[in-house]
Design a protein around this motif. Structure first.
Motif, mmCIF file in Angstrom:
data_model
loop_
_atom_site.group_PDB
_atom_site.id
_atom_site.type_symbol
_atom_site.label_atom_id
_atom_site.label_comp_id
_atom_site.label_asym_id
_atom_site.label_seq_id
_atom_site.Cartn_x
_atom_site.Cartn_y
_atom_site.Cartn_z
ATOM 1 N N ARG A 1 0.817 -1.217 0.000
ATOM 2 C CA ARG A 1 0.000 0.000 0.000
ATOM 3 C C ARG A 1 0.852 1.269 0.000
ATOM 4 O O ARG A 1 0.354 2.348 -0.315
ATOM 5 C CB ARG A 1 -0.958 0.023 1.193
ATOM 6 N N LYS A 2 2.130 1.142 0.336
ATOM 7 C CA LYS A 2 3.008 2.311 0.317
ATOM 8 C C LYS A 2 3.059 2.940 -1.071
ATOM 9 O O LYS A 2 3.273 4.140 -1.201
ATOM 10 C CB LYS A 2 4.422 1.933 0.750
ATOM 11 N N THR B 1 -2.262 4.385 -4.699
ATOM 12 C CA THR B 1 -2.807 5.732 -4.628
ATOM 13 C C THR B 1 -3.658 5.853 -3.375
ATOM 14 O O THR B 1 -4.331 4.905 -2.973
ATOM 15 C CB THR B 1 -3.663 6.064 -5.873
ATOM 16 N N SER B 2 -3.603 6.996 -2.766
ATOM 17 C CA SER B 2 -4.329 7.194 -1.513
ATOM 18 C C SER B 2 -5.840 7.202 -1.725
ATOM 19 O O SER B 2 -6.596 7.058 -0.772
ATOM 20 C CB SER B 2 -3.873 8.469 -0.818
ATOM 21 N N ASP B 3 -6.296 7.359 -2.978
ATOM 22 C CA ASP B 3 -7.728 7.315 -3.255
ATOM 23 C C ASP B 3 -8.297 5.922 -3.030
ATOM 24 O O ASP B 3 -9.470 5.772 -2.710
ATOM 25 C CB ASP B 3 -8.012 7.721 -4.704
ATOM 26 N N SER C 1 -6.872 3.482 -0.937
ATOM 27 C CA SER C 1 -6.400 2.792 0.252
ATOM 28 C C SER C 1 -6.250 3.748 1.428
ATOM 29 O O SER C 1 -5.555 4.764 1.327
ATOM 30 C CB SER C 1 -5.055 2.130 -0.058
ATOM 31 N N TYR C 2 -6.862 3.375 2.539
ATOM 32 C CA TYR C 2 -6.697 4.150 3.771
ATOM 33 C C TYR C 2 -5.230 4.142 4.208
ATOM 34 O O TYR C 2 -4.673 5.187 4.567
ATOM 35 C CB TYR C 2 -7.595 3.569 4.870
ATOM 36 N N ALA D 1 -2.573 3.732 2.368
ATOM 37 C CA ALA D 1 -1.791 4.575 1.449
ATOM 38 C C ALA D 1 -1.958 6.050 1.793
ATOM 39 O O ALA D 1 -1.000 6.827 1.730
ATOM 40 C CB ALA D 1 -2.199 4.301 0.008
ATOM 41 N N SER D 2 -3.172 6.428 2.195
ATOM 42 C CA SER D 2 -3.390 7.830 2.568
ATOM 43 C C SER D 2 -2.605 8.191 3.827
ATOM 44 O O SER D 2 -2.113 9.312 3.952
ATOM 45 C CB SER D 2 -4.879 8.126 2.743
ATOM 46 N N TYR E 1 0.326 6.793 4.717
ATOM 47 C CA TYR E 1 1.721 6.919 4.284
ATOM 48 C C TYR E 1 1.947 8.254 3.587
ATOM 49 O O TYR E 1 2.963 8.919 3.808
ATOM 50 C CB TYR E 1 2.120 5.775 3.355
ATOM 51 N N LYS E 2 1.001 8.656 2.764
ATOM 52 C CA LYS E 2 1.130 9.908 2.025
ATOM 53 C C LYS E 2 1.180 11.108 2.974
ATOM 54 O O LYS E 2 1.909 12.061 2.744
ATOM 55 C CB LYS E 2 -0.029 10.059 1.041
ATOM 56 N N ARG E 3 0.391 11.042 4.064
ATOM 57 C CA ARG E 3 0.361 12.150 5.020
ATOM 58 C C ARG E 3 1.586 12.185 5.932
ATOM 59 O O ARG E 3 1.849 13.189 6.576
ATOM 60 C CB ARG E 3 -0.919 12.106 5.837
#
Length: 106
Positions: free
Chosen positions: A16-17, A20-22, A24-25, A27-28, A30-32
């Motif tokens: 999930r790293k 896209t954050s859209d 996956s929770y 992924a979101s 990691y993005k933040r």
């Protein structure tokens, strides 16, 4: 079986790293960034404590699952996984908690 679910989840979280954050929770998170991940771990720890104080077993299990999930996200964010923690717990097994703590290098 239970160790397998931790490893399966850790593998999924690692994947999930790069999602896209859209979609996956995780992924979101990691993005933040790390601070957001740590905030979630803290929130879930507090919610787990509140659940234990309430004494409702289902709530305790649900909040602990949330805490473990976010802890696995944190570990993955740091390049670690459940096996790192399990290996450390195995090292400590049969050792006095006082002795183990005293043996840590500072």
């Amino acid at each position: 079986m239970n160790e397998q679910i931790l490893n399966r989840l850790a593998t999924e979280l690692e994947q999930r790293k790069t999602s896209t954050s859209d979609n996956s929770y995780a992924a979101s998170l990691y993005k933040r960034g790390t601070d957001t991940i740590l905030q979630k771990v803290g929130e879930e720890a507090i919610e787990t404590i509140i659940a234990v104080k309430s004494g409702v077993k289902k709530d305790i299990v649900n909040e602990t699952a949330d805490l473990w999930f976010h802890t696995l996200v944190m570990l993955a964010d740091q390049g670690l996984g459940p096996q790192d923690v399990l290996t450390e717990l195995e090292r400590r097994f049969g050792m006095s908690g006082h002795d183990e703590k005293a043996s840590r290098t500072k």
